[in-house]
Write a protein that holds these residues in place. Structure first.
Motif, PDB file in Angstrom:
ATOM      1  N   ALA A  95       7.677 -18.192  -2.430  1.00  0.00           N
ATOM      2  CA  ALA A  95       7.369 -17.918  -1.023  1.00  0.00           C
ATOM      3  C   ALA A  95       7.356 -16.411  -0.830  1.00  0.00           C
ATOM      4  O   ALA A  95       8.274 -15.708  -1.259  1.00  0.00           O
ATOM      5  N   ALA A  96       6.302 -15.911  -0.191  1.00  0.00           N
ATOM      6  CA  ALA A  96       6.174 -14.469   0.020  1.00  0.00           C
ATOM      7  C   ALA A  96       5.287 -14.229   1.227  1.00  0.00           C
ATOM      8  O   ALA A  96       4.487 -15.087   1.615  1.00  0.00           O
ATOM      9  N   ARG A  97       5.450 -13.065   1.819  1.00  0.00           N
ATOM     10  CA  ARG A  97       4.564 -12.673   2.906  1.00  0.00           C
ATOM     11  C   ARG A  97       3.327 -12.010   2.323  1.00  0.00           C
ATOM     12  O   ARG A  97       3.424 -11.163   1.434  1.00  0.00           O
ATOM     13  N   SER A  98       2.146 -12.395   2.850  1.00  0.00           N
ATOM     14  CA  SER A  98       0.881 -11.807   2.416  1.00  0.00           C
ATOM     15  C   SER A  98       0.096 -11.430   3.666  1.00  0.00           C
ATOM     16  O   SER A  98      -0.621 -12.246   4.248  1.00  0.00           O
ATOM     17  N   GLY A  99       0.273 -10.197   4.111  1.00  0.00           N
ATOM     18  CA  GLY A  99      -0.390  -9.761   5.344  1.00  0.00           C
ATOM     19  C   GLY A  99       0.140 -10.529   6.536  1.00  0.00           C
ATOM     20  O   GLY A  99       1.336 -10.539   6.816  1.00  0.00           O
ATOM     21  N   ASP A 100      -0.757 -11.216   7.235  1.00  0.00           N
ATOM     22  CA  ASP A 100      -0.374 -11.997   8.408  1.00  0.00           C
ATOM     23  C   ASP A 100      -0.085 -13.451   8.054  1.00  0.00           C
ATOM     24  O   ASP A 100      -0.110 -14.329   8.922  1.00  0.00           O
ATOM     25  N   TRP A 101       0.186 -13.706   6.776  1.00  0.00           N
ATOM     26  CA  TRP A 101       0.389 -15.080   6.325  1.00  0.00           C
ATOM     27  C   TRP A 101       1.733 -15.222   5.610  1.00  0.00           C
ATOM     28  O   TRP A 101       2.208 -14.288   4.957  1.00  0.00           O
ATOM     29  N   LEU A 102       2.305 -16.412   5.724  1.00  0.00           N
ATOM     30  CA  LEU A 102       3.392 -16.841   4.853  1.00  0.00           C
ATOM     31  C   LEU A 102       2.733 -17.652   3.743  1.00  0.00           C
ATOM     32  O   LEU A 102       2.078 -18.666   4.010  1.00  0.00           O
ATOM     33  N   GLU A 103       2.883 -17.209   2.511  1.00  0.00           N
ATOM     34  CA  GLU A 103       2.211 -17.848   1.386  1.00  0.00           C
ATOM     35  C   GLU A 103       3.232 -18.591   0.538  1.00  0.00           C
ATOM     36  O   GLU A 103       4.157 -17.995  -0.012  1.00  0.00           O
TER      37      GLU A 103
END
Length: 632
Positions: free
Chosen positions: A447-455
């Motif tokens: 789980a990681a933040r990618s810009g405006d998304w939670l991926e």
């Protein structure tokens, strides 16, 4: 040409500018006229009237070029004419071509003038007339008094003088053309930069020669100034490798239209390549069609889901009754075995039948979930704790030799998520991965933040998705488990993800399969909300929603009470009904975001006046949470 003397009153700004323009033109030593595309006089100065001794009517705006030429021809300006009307028609026809021109001519009165004309981009042309009689007389005087000079020197001097005058006219025309071209180019660039797409040109060496500077809005993270950069320098090796084959075909003269998924942002991008047959390159138009593709996929998926519902709803009730009977009969058989009335060997058959019946009941439940409409239930969620609980729940179900690894970044205190749906989706993906792996193997949940998304990414060390599964895995009832699966797992994950405005991507990596969930990044900011509602019951319900989402609430039952509380320190947002007992929530004047609530339908006049977001009553806590998150 001047303002009529009888006109009174103050001059308007437009009239002042017009007077200034006329004054400036009248100070010019040369005669000047500007005719529009309809061959009507637009502007002329006093020297124009004086040089040709024109009547007043032919110097006013709107005067006809044809009438002016006819006046000059009949007066003998162009010498004797056998057919005056033909001479007029010839000059009018020449004027309509709007071609730049320069020439010198001697008038009927013996004076010499130069005529210098240039077309205008708006249509029509401007002409400057210069009296060169003195220059011609100087040339004649020089010839008369310079017997010592050779005839050839005199001729060359005269030609040089004429050439200099023509060169000056040409330079003026070129300067005007350059100004127009520069202004046109600036206007074209301004228009292209306003287009919500990337427009570019690339040469045969895959190097950008033009860009409207919109590349970062289509490919997040790309460079803004790309003119002079290669495709790889502007977009990176991965995207370049994807685009280069299409670009090569376009450079060879074959137009291309295709879609790609940007690897870093997940956006779906449509690209059109048009060969530049003259410049040995290609024109590029790139647009973000993520919303269009998602809507298209959702529509197709909704159709399949609707078909599944139609197929199952008719038999679900009867099937449920049959399962109830089977479960009851098997329970009776089990009790008779325990009592010794039936042989103990039948116990295994009874238990197998019970297991199959329970599995059928679970299948019915899953069919109901996938066919029935569902509302998201967004709430502040500790993602780290949710994933830790998920790992604890799923590890006992994994095959022996299969391990589950968590790779989780530190998180803010809470994210706005649908925890139940998310846990169901991830559990389904983990169990699918487990079924695909031949032990020993590994499942990784990251789980990681990618810009405006939670991926969120689930990877396994299995054989990967088949080509058919990559395109059909989210269809209801599609399965590769050969009779062991219902084919509803990934369809459910797809639905739950779309429900919260997320995306689902299936792909293979070098060591197995990978499923990526992208959910909107919505960190929960604890807010202090001024809740304005004159209905006590509704105010209590909305207050419970807000406190359940972790927000602090201050209540007001009227517009006047709300105005008295609107400047309290610490307030971050106002949530108000549009229609209150003593006024309108629309009239709240506060330096804070204002969210309005109403039962009025979209398009109602009061609702249309709202400057910010409007919640339609009744609304869910999830919708309220999302609106509060967007209003910050």
């Amino acid at each position: 040409m001047d303002r009529p003397a009888l006109e009174t009153g103050p001059l308007t700004p437009a009239e002042i500018r017009a007077d200034l323009t006329r004054s400036g033109l009248n100070l010019i030593g040369q005669a000047l006229s500007i005719f529009d595309a309809d061959l009507r006089l637009a502007v002329a100065n006093r020297q124009y009237q004086a040089m040709f001794d024109l009547p007043e009517a032919l110097t006013l705006p709107g005067a006809s070029f044809e009438d002016t030429i006819r006046f000059l021809v009949l007066r003998g300006e162009y010498g004797p004419q056998n057919d005056p009307e033909a001479a007029v028609a010839l000059r009018v026809a020449q004027a309509r071509t709007f071609q730049p021109h320069y020439f010198e001519r001697q008038r009927a009165d013996g004076r010499w003038i130069t005529v210098e004309g240039a077309p205008l981009t708006q249509g029509g042309w401007v002409t400057v007339y210069t009296d060169i009689t003195d220059a011609k007389q100087q040339e004649a005087l020089l010839r008369a008094r310079s017997e010592e000079l050779s005839e050839q020197v005199l001729l060359n001097a005269e030609r040089l003088a004429a050439a200099n005058r023509q060169l000056a006219a040409t330079n003026a025309a070129l300067s005007e053309a350059q100004r127009i071209l520069t202004r046109t180019e600036a206007r074209t660039r301004q228009v292209t930069e306003m287009v919500p797409a990337h427009i570019a040109h690339m040469d045969g060496q895959f190097r950008y020669t033009f860009s409207n500077r919109r590349l970062p809005s289509i490919f997040p993270g790309a460079a803004g100034q790309i003119v002079g950069l290669t495709l790889e320098q502007a977009l990176g090796p991965a995207t370049c490798a994807t685009l280069q084959p299409y670009m090569a075909r376009a450079l060879s003269g074959d137009p291309q239209v295709f879609e790609i998924t940007h690897p870093t942002s997940g956006r779906r991008i449509r690209i059109a390549l048009t060969p530049d047959r003259e410049g040995q390159g290609a024109y590029i138009l790139s647009t973000d069609v993520s919303a269009e593709v998602q809507a298209r996929e959702a529509l197709v998926h909704a159709g399949k889901r609707s078909l599944a519902a139609q197929l199952t709803s008719g038999m679900a009730h009867d099937f449920g009754n049959l399962l109830t009977i089977i479960l009851g009969l098997q329970a009776r058989l089990a009790s008779r075995i325990e009592a010794g009335e039936l042989p103990a060997a039948a116990s295994e058959d009874v238990q197998a039948t019970l297991a199959a019946a329970r599995r059928g009941a679970a299948l019915l439940d899953r069919l109901a979930r996938i066919s029935a409409p569902r509302e998201p239930s967004l709430e502040p969620t500790d993602l780290g704790a949710l994933l830790a609980d998920l790992a604890t729940l799923s590890r006992p179900s994994l095959s022996e030799g299969v391990t589950l690894d968590l790779q989780v970044q530190p998180w803010p205190p809470a994210l706005l998520l649908d925890p139940g749906a998310l846990q169901d989706s991830l559990l389904n993906l983990i169990l699918n991965a487990n079924a695909a792996i031949r032990p020993p193997g590994r499942i990784t949940l990251s789980a990681a933040r990618s810009g405006d998304w939670l991926e969120l990414v689930v990877r396994d060390t299995g054989p990967g998705f088949s080509p058919e599964a990559l395109t059909r895995a989210t269809e209801p009832f599609f399965t590769t488990k050969k009779g062991q699966g219902s084919g509803l797992g990934l369809a459910m994950v797809y639905d739950l993800t779309k429900l919260v405005d997320g995306t689902l991507r299936l792909e293979n990596h070098p060591g197995g399969a990978q499923v990526t969930l992208r959910l909107p990044w919505r960190p929960v900011a604890r807010q202090m909300v001024l809740l304005v509602e004159d209905d006590d019951l509704i105010r209590a319900q909305v207050r419970d929603m807000l406190t359940g989402l972790g927000h602090a609430v201050i209540e007001a039952a009227s517009l006047s009470e709300a105005r008295a509380l609107a400047d309290l320190p610490g307030l971050t947002v106002i949530l108000s009904d549009i229609q209150l007992g003593d006024g309108l929530g629309l009239d709240l004047d506060a330096p804070l975001p204002v969210i309005l609530m109403t039962s009025l339908p979209p398009g109602a006049p009061l609702r249309a006046r709202a400057a910010g977001p409007v919640l339609t009553k009744p609304f869910t806590a999830a919708r309220l949470a999302a609106t509060l998150a967007e209003a910050r």
